[in-house]
Scaffold this motif. Structure first.
Motif, PDB file in Angstrom:
ATOM      1  N   ARG A  19       0.856  -1.201   0.000  1.00 51.73           N
ATOM      2  CA  ARG A  19       0.000   0.000   0.000  1.00 51.73           C
ATOM      3  C   ARG A  19       0.887   1.244   0.000  1.00 51.73           C
ATOM      4  O   ARG A  19       1.723   1.426   0.872  1.00 51.73           O
ATOM      5  CB  ARG A  19      -0.905  -0.007   1.219  1.00 51.73           C
ATOM      6  CG  ARG A  19      -1.883   1.152   1.242  1.00 51.73           C
ATOM      7  CD  ARG A  19      -2.915   0.957   2.330  1.00 51.73           C
ATOM      8  NE  ARG A  19      -3.716   2.141   2.524  1.00 51.73           N
ATOM      9  CZ  ARG A  19      -4.766   2.478   1.790  1.00 51.73           C
ATOM     10  NH1 ARG A  19      -5.132   1.701   0.790  1.00 51.73           N
ATOM     11  NH2 ARG A  19      -5.440   3.583   2.030  1.00 51.73           N
ATOM     12  N   VAL A  21       2.138   5.338   0.037  1.00 53.04           N
ATOM     13  CA  VAL A  21       1.996   6.511   0.890  1.00 53.04           C
ATOM     14  C   VAL A  21       1.910   7.749   0.007  1.00 53.04           C
ATOM     15  O   VAL A  21       2.672   7.887  -0.951  1.00 53.04           O
ATOM     16  CB  VAL A  21       3.215   6.633   1.832  1.00 53.04           C
ATOM     17  CG1 VAL A  21       3.232   7.967   2.556  1.00 53.04           C
ATOM     18  CG2 VAL A  21       3.248   5.475   2.817  1.00 53.04           C
ATOM     19  N   LYS A  37      -6.790  13.702  -0.192  1.00 57.29           N
ATOM     20  CA  LYS A  37      -6.990  12.412   0.466  1.00 57.29           C
ATOM     21  C   LYS A  37      -7.518  11.447  -0.579  1.00 57.29           C
ATOM     22  O   LYS A  37      -8.304  11.822  -1.444  1.00 57.29           O
ATOM     23  CB  LYS A  37      -8.004  12.530   1.613  1.00 57.29           C
ATOM     24  CG  LYS A  37      -7.628  13.551   2.676  1.00 57.29           C
ATOM     25  CD  LYS A  37      -6.578  13.037   3.624  1.00 57.29           C
ATOM     26  CE  LYS A  37      -6.080  14.126   4.531  1.00 57.29           C
ATOM     27  NZ  LYS A  37      -6.390  14.067   5.888  1.00 57.29           N
ATOM     28  N   GLU A  39      -8.556   7.045  -1.035  1.00 56.00           N
ATOM     29  CA  GLU A  39      -8.693   5.722  -0.423  1.00 56.00           C
ATOM     30  C   GLU A  39      -7.528   4.808  -0.803  1.00 56.00           C
ATOM     31  O   GLU A  39      -7.211   3.871  -0.085  1.00 56.00           O
ATOM     32  CB  GLU A  39     -10.011   5.073  -0.865  1.00 56.00           C
ATOM     33  CG  GLU A  39     -11.238   5.780  -0.349  1.00 56.00           C
ATOM     34  CD  GLU A  39     -11.376   5.679   1.159  1.00 56.00           C
ATOM     35  OE1 GLU A  39     -11.059   4.621   1.721  1.00 56.00           O
ATOM     36  OE2 GLU A  39     -11.794   6.680   1.778  1.00 56.00           O
ATOM     37  N   ASP A  42      -2.140   5.920   1.840  1.00 57.50           N
ATOM     38  CA  ASP A  42      -2.136   6.431   3.207  1.00 57.50           C
ATOM     39  C   ASP A  42      -1.493   7.813   3.200  1.00 57.50           C
ATOM     40  O   ASP A  42      -0.383   7.981   2.693  1.00 57.50           O
ATOM     41  CB  ASP A  42      -1.352   5.500   4.136  1.00 57.50           C
ATOM     42  CG  ASP A  42      -2.047   4.171   4.338  1.00 57.50           C
ATOM     43  OD1 ASP A  42      -3.291   4.126   4.236  1.00 57.50           O
ATOM     44  OD2 ASP A  42      -1.352   3.171   4.595  1.00 57.50           O
TER      45      ASP A  42
END
Length: 109
Positions: A19, A21, A37, A39, A42
């Motif tokens: 995942r 960043v 932002k 989904e 992160d």
């Protein structure tokens, strides 16, 4: 260094093994003014000047997309991170382009 436009970030994220960043390197007041932002990534905020001292807080196993206002600061940080063994892309056009391409509710400044 790979440059990705904000509209390409979600697809890029879906192709990563770990995942990713979204590393926002702007100042705190800028993040309070407008923030990206998603989904798919992160969100991590580290102002540009704090990166060298906080390098250990970043995980080298996770890909990083660097973001700033228009792409200049994030490109410098991305280059620095690459020299330290991170897998990094730069978000071309920064938060300004994010507002235009991904989320028009993100204010421009």
């Amino acid at each position: 260094m790979q440059q990705l436009y904000p509209a390409q970030i979600a697809e890029w994220a879906s192709q990563q093994d770990q995942r990713p960043v979204l590393l926002d390197v702007r100042e705190a007041w800028e993040v309070e003014t407008a923030s990206a932002k998603t989904e798919a990534l992160d969100f991590v905020h580290m102002p540009m000047q704090s990166i060298p001292a906080r390098l250990d807080e970043l995980d080298k196993t996770r890909p990083i997309a660097c973001l700033c206002h228009h792409g200049g600061r994030s490109m410098q940080v991305a280059s620095f991170l690459m020299q330290h063994g991170f897998e990094v892309v730069n978000v071309a056009g920064g938060i300004h382009a994010w507002s235009a391409q991904v989320d028009p509710s993100v204010p421009t400044y």
